[in-house]
Design a protein around this motif. Structure first.
Motif, short mmCIF file in Angstrom:
data_model
loop_
_atom_site.label_atom_id
_atom_site.label_comp_id
_atom_site.label_asym_id
_atom_site.label_seq_id
_atom_site.Cartn_x
_atom_site.Cartn_y
_atom_site.Cartn_z
N GLN A 82 -117.46 70.07 -26.62
CA GLN A 82 -118.23 69.35 -25.72
C GLN A 82 -118.10 67.48 -25.85
OE1 GLN A 82 -121.85 70.46 -28.02
NE2 GLN A 82 -122.30 72.07 -26.67
N ARG B 254 -115.02 73.04 -17.16
CA ARG B 254 -114.64 73.65 -18.20
C ARG B 254 -113.37 74.06 -18.87
NH1 ARG B 254 -119.09 76.60 -16.29
NH2 ARG B 254 -121.27 76.10 -17.05
N ASN C 49 -127.58 72.71 -17.16
CA ASN C 49 -128.33 72.38 -18.32
C ASN C 49 -128.94 70.62 -18.30
OD1 ASN C 49 -127.27 74.50 -20.20
ND2 ASN C 49 -125.13 73.50 -19.51
N GLY D 48 -122.96 65.39 -22.12
CA GLY D 48 -121.76 65.69 -22.60
C GLY D 48 -121.96 67.10 -23.20
N SER D 49 -122.88 67.97 -22.62
CA SER D 49 -122.94 69.50 -23.08
C SER D 49 -121.96 70.42 -22.81
CB SER D 49 -124.38 69.95 -22.59
OG SER D 49 -124.41 69.90 -21.15
N GLU D 50 -121.05 70.01 -21.88
CA GLU D 50 -120.04 71.06 -21.44
C GLU D 50 -118.52 70.87 -22.29
OE1 GLU D 50 -120.73 73.28 -19.57
OE2 GLU D 50 -122.79 72.57 -18.89
N GLU D 51 -118.09 72.11 -22.23
CA GLU D 51 -116.73 71.85 -23.23
C GLU D 51 -115.75 71.71 -21.99
OE1 GLU D 51 -118.88 74.37 -23.37
OE2 GLU D 51 -119.68 74.46 -25.42
N THR E 107 -121.43 64.19 -30.52
CA THR E 107 -121.99 65.31 -30.26
C THR E 107 -123.29 65.46 -31.33
OG1 THR E 107 -120.83 67.05 -31.45
CG2 THR E 107 -120.24 66.39 -28.93
N GLN F 177 -119.59 72.96 -34.59
CA GLN F 177 -120.82 73.19 -35.09
C GLN F 177 -120.79 73.74 -36.42
OE1 GLN F 177 -120.09 73.90 -31.83
NE2 GLN F 177 -121.38 72.05 -31.03
N ARG G 234 -126.50 72.89 -26.65
CA ARG G 234 -125.99 72.03 -25.77
C ARG G 234 -126.87 70.64 -25.35
NH1 ARG G 234 -122.73 74.82 -21.21
NH2 ARG G 234 -121.17 76.17 -22.45
N GLU G 235 -128.23 70.78 -25.77
CA GLU G 235 -129.01 69.97 -25.23
C GLU G 235 -129.30 68.80 -26.54
OE1 GLU G 235 -132.26 71.93 -23.87
OE2 GLU G 235 -131.40 72.34 -21.93
N LEU H 122 -127.06 66.31 -27.54
CA LEU H 122 -125.90 65.40 -27.68
C LEU H 122 -126.14 64.04 -27.31
CD1 LEU H 122 -124.05 68.13 -25.55
CD2 LEU H 122 -124.06 67.91 -27.97
#
Length: 793
Positions: free
Chosen positions: A395, A491, A506, A512-515, A600, A628, A789-790, A792
């Protein structure tokens, strides 16, 4: 044994009859028989192709330094003129002393071998030409069946070799055949060809081999393993002396020279060139180059053929890697995140050139190796995506806020776009790309971003989550996602953010919630630095294929994906993060630059992305085992202890030190000026034009924001309000040299020109001063009742 003797006698007989047929008149029955055999023999296929044998391919950096050598066989071709007479005489003496006298079939040698073999003393019967033919067939084999056929001990294979040898002698000179043989023969211990053997055993070119050295190498051809001097020095020495004696017997050297040569010790200086990317000093870039060739259809019909071409064609692969940039970057990642750190964290960085996509540096704090269980070792390239041997990404945090800025400017929103950005807020009504309404989204700021009214400049400086959440809502979530894809972001697992109309978006995309992979983020930031040109990452400039005599030049693949004014606007906004108490304050590199920190939720991962006109880079720091599960909290790295790691704590200094070192000797270039169409600018730096647009909103004071630093709270608020501004005093105090309770700094900076009624954020001092090198951590967002994901920033 009886079968081999009979085969050898038969071949000898055939050879004799062939000579009789080819050299003698047809007399009586013998002549007729010989001519019949020769006629059938000469009707056999004879079109043996003799391509160059497999040899090493070399990868070079942009300055011509060797990055790595890649090969199936350690071979370097050499011309006969560059082989010492001693080496030529040694190989002729022991393998085929009458080579320059016969026509490919040494009948007397074959008959002699047959007689000695029948007597119990096995002796080979092949001329150098026949041996060359056999080796060519072995190297040309493309299947196990063809390889077995080339090596089989049968009379049919021997006769086939004889036929090819006769034909070869008719179209190639003796010197050409001998040169081909010396280049293709195997000299044990992984050394193919006489030049590689000379370098391997004695660390000298074949042109400088002396009698005893040449004899050692020549003696290896018959039984490479048995006479290997590394493992069997006594047998090797005995074989060497046999070759020396043979050189004397046939007249290549005198008896005195032979005796003197045999007195020499067997002194080896073994040196094997490193093969592949593992021993390279730039292993991850090397691996990227290898994968580029193996996966690109321009280099062959399938991956197997491309891999074979790379490892056998003796290619000269000239790459984009800048050694100065690579060294500066590797030093920085190793300094801040040592390779074998007990916390198992990794730093990965990639640098690309704006306007071309040329990869100037690729580095990470890991040794390259296959055993992931060893601390500090991995074969995964964390700078790139899974399609190039990388990971599935991490992320990206607040580095994605630049995407939202681009989407907003693309819609014509001005820099002065502002929102009341409290410490917490809830955003409702965002829609997915399929038109559905997403649930309400609650998010928070903390630290220096607490409260206040922010426009694009101050919101970017402070990395305000609540500001960007509202900006994304106005721009449109799907439009923001589409801008990311326009900028080349996807991604790291290779999927896009909006694969279909049913893909759910999202809420927290702007945070920046995406990898993603660092190489894609660096490419997106390079797009801002280059005026809107998105370029495919390019690791190779050209490939010289000396076997085919061709050169493949690789040109940059670039496309103008956003308006130049939009790119310049984002560039200007990102340049402001280095001043005004921005999250990159203290990370400037002494020349115009733009950049953005990223962290993150729970400090699972930390990023920094930044650029100058000459280069753009992205740095990631995190834990490959799972950010995480193994966050950047309470870690010790490089002799330093960190309670929490943010974008400005480790990634920022890595970027800073890399760019300082990489830019040494380069001319200073300015970033593009802030486009006037977006209205008044606030804050300075970055080489941009800080003058407000003459059509911008009227200001409250020609002198801009009053300098109230050092004043107590009530006095500062009064002075700012008298100047026509709304005032927001942060509830969180910051480290400062100012007395406790007085104003530490304001945002925007003193002197900044703002529209009347704009909000100025005031930060009070907690006293105690600011520690040297303290970048001021990016705001931390507390845990929220939403998906990971939310959460960050």
């Amino acid at each position: 044994m009886l079968q081999r003797i009979s085969q050898l006698v038969l071949v000898s007989s055939i050879a004799g009859l062939l000579v009789a047929a080819l050299a003698l008149p047809a007399v009586g029955g013998l002549g007729i028989t010989a001519r019949n055999i020769a006629g059938g023999f000469l009707d056999m296929p004879s079109n043996l192709e003799t391509p160059p044998p497999p040899q090493r391919s070399t990868i070079y950096d942009a300055d011509g330094g060797v990055v790595a050598e890649i090969f199936d066989q350690n071979r370097e071709l050499v011309e006969l003129d560059d082989v010492s007479d001693e080496m030529v005489h040694a190989i002729l003496a022991i393998e085929d002393a009458r080579f320059y006298e016969h026509g490919g079939l040494d009948v007397s040698g074959t008959l002699r071998a047959a007689i000695r073999t029948m007597g119990g003393n096995t002796e080979g019967a092949s001329s150098i030409t026949q041996q060359y033919v056999k080796n060519v067939q072995i190297e040309a084999a493309t299947s196990q069946e063809e390889l077995d056929e080339a090596r089989e001990e049968t009379i049919s294979r021997k006769i086939r070799e004889l036929r090819y040898a006769v034909a070869l002698e008719q179209r190639m000179s003796k010197d050409e055949i001998l040169e081909g043989y010396l280049n293709i023969a195997y000299f044990s211990d992984g050394a193919y060809g006489v030049e590689s053997a000379a370098q391997h055993y004695f660390q000298k070119p074949a042109s400088e081999l002396e009698i005893h050295e040449a004899a050692t190498i020549a003696g290896l051809v018959r039984y490479p393993y048995l006479y290997n001097p590394r493992f069997f020095p006594e047998q090797s020495l005995e074989r060497r002396d046999t070759v020396i004696d043979r050189m004397s017997t046939v007249g290549f050297i005198t008896e005195a020279e032979a005796e003197e040569a045999k007195e020499e010790e067997l002194e080896l200086e073994l040196d094997t060139p490193p093969n592949g990317c593992v021993p390279s000093d730039q292993p991850y870039f090397c691996d990227y180059v290898v994968q580029e060739i193996e996966k690109d259809e321009r280099y062959g019909p399938n991956e197997t053929e491309r891999a074979r071409w790379l490892r056998t064609a003796g290619l000269e692969i000239h790459t984009t890697l800048d050694p100065q940039t690579q060294e500066a970057g590797q030093d920085a990642v190793d300094k801040w995140v040592p390779r074998e750190n007990e916390s198992r964290k990794v730093a990965a960085q990639v640098i690309v050139e704006p306007g071309t996509g040329r990869i100037q540096g690729m580095m990470q704090s890991r040794n390259f190796g296959p055993d992931e269980g060893n601390i500090g070792e991995t074969s995964i390239n964390f700078t790139t995506g899974s399609d190039r041997g990388g990971s599935t990404g991490f992320q990206a945090g607040s580095t994605f806020k630049a995407v939202t800025l681009a989407a907003a400017l693309d819609q014509g929103m001005p820099f002065s776009t502002n929102y009341s950005s409290p410490s917490s807020t809830t955003v409702t009504g965002q829609r997915s790309c399929n038109g559905g309404t997403l649930p309400s989204w609650s998010l928070s700021n903390a630290g220096e971003s607490d409260g206040g009214n922010h426009n694009m400049v101050s919101g970017t400086q402070q990395s305000s989550n609540t500001f960007f959440a509202q900006l994304q809502a106005d721009v449109g979530l799907c439009e923001t996602i589409e801008m990311a894809e326009t900028l080349g972001l996807e991604r790291a697992d290779g999927t896009q953010f909006t694969e279909s109309e049913n893909t759910l978006a999202n809420n927290s995309f702007t945070l920046g919630s995406e990898e993603i992979a660092p190489i894609d983020l660096a490419g997106a930031y390079a797009t801002f630095a280059s005026g809107g040109q998105l370029c495919e990452p390019q690791a190779i400039d050209r490939i010289e294929d000396h076997q085919s005599g061709t050169t493949i030049n690789i040109e940059p693949e670039c496309e103008q994906v956003i308006d130049e004014e939009v790119a310049d606007g984002v560039s200007y906004l990102l340049s402001q993060t280095f001043s005004g108490g921005g999250t990159a304050d203290g990370l400037d590199i002494g020349r115009p630059a733009g950049g953005k920190t990223g962290s993150t939720d729970g400090t699972a991962a930390a990023w920094f992305a930044g650029f100058t006109p000459q280069m753009a880079g992205a740095v990631f720091v995190g834990d490959p085992r799972g950010p995480q599960e193994y966050p950047l909290r309470n870690v010790s790295l490089g002799g330093r202890s960190f309670g929490q790691v943010y974008g400005g704590t480790i990634p920022g200094p890595i970027w800073q030190e890399t760019f300082e070192g990489a830019h040494e000797g380069l001319d200073e270039e300015s970033l593009a000026s802030a486009p006037s169409q977006f209205g008044s600018t606030s804050g300075g730096g970055g080489g941009s034009d800080d003058d407000p647009d003459e059509d911008a909103s009227p200001t409250s004071d020609d002198q801009g924001v009053p300098n109230v630093v050092g004043q107590d709270e009530s006095e500062a608020v009064s002075n700012l309000e008298d100047a026509g501004y709304d005032v927001s005093v942060s509830g969180t105090r910051v480290a400062s040299d100012q007395s406790e309770g007085t104003v530490a700094r304001v945002n925007p900076d003193p002197g900044t020109t703002l529209p009347e009624g704009a909000t100025v954020n005031v930060f009070l001092s907690e006293g105690g001063g600011t520690a040297a090198g303290d970048e001021g951590p990016e705001p931390v967002q507390p845990a929220l009742p939403t998906t990971p994901r939310e959460r960050l920033f």
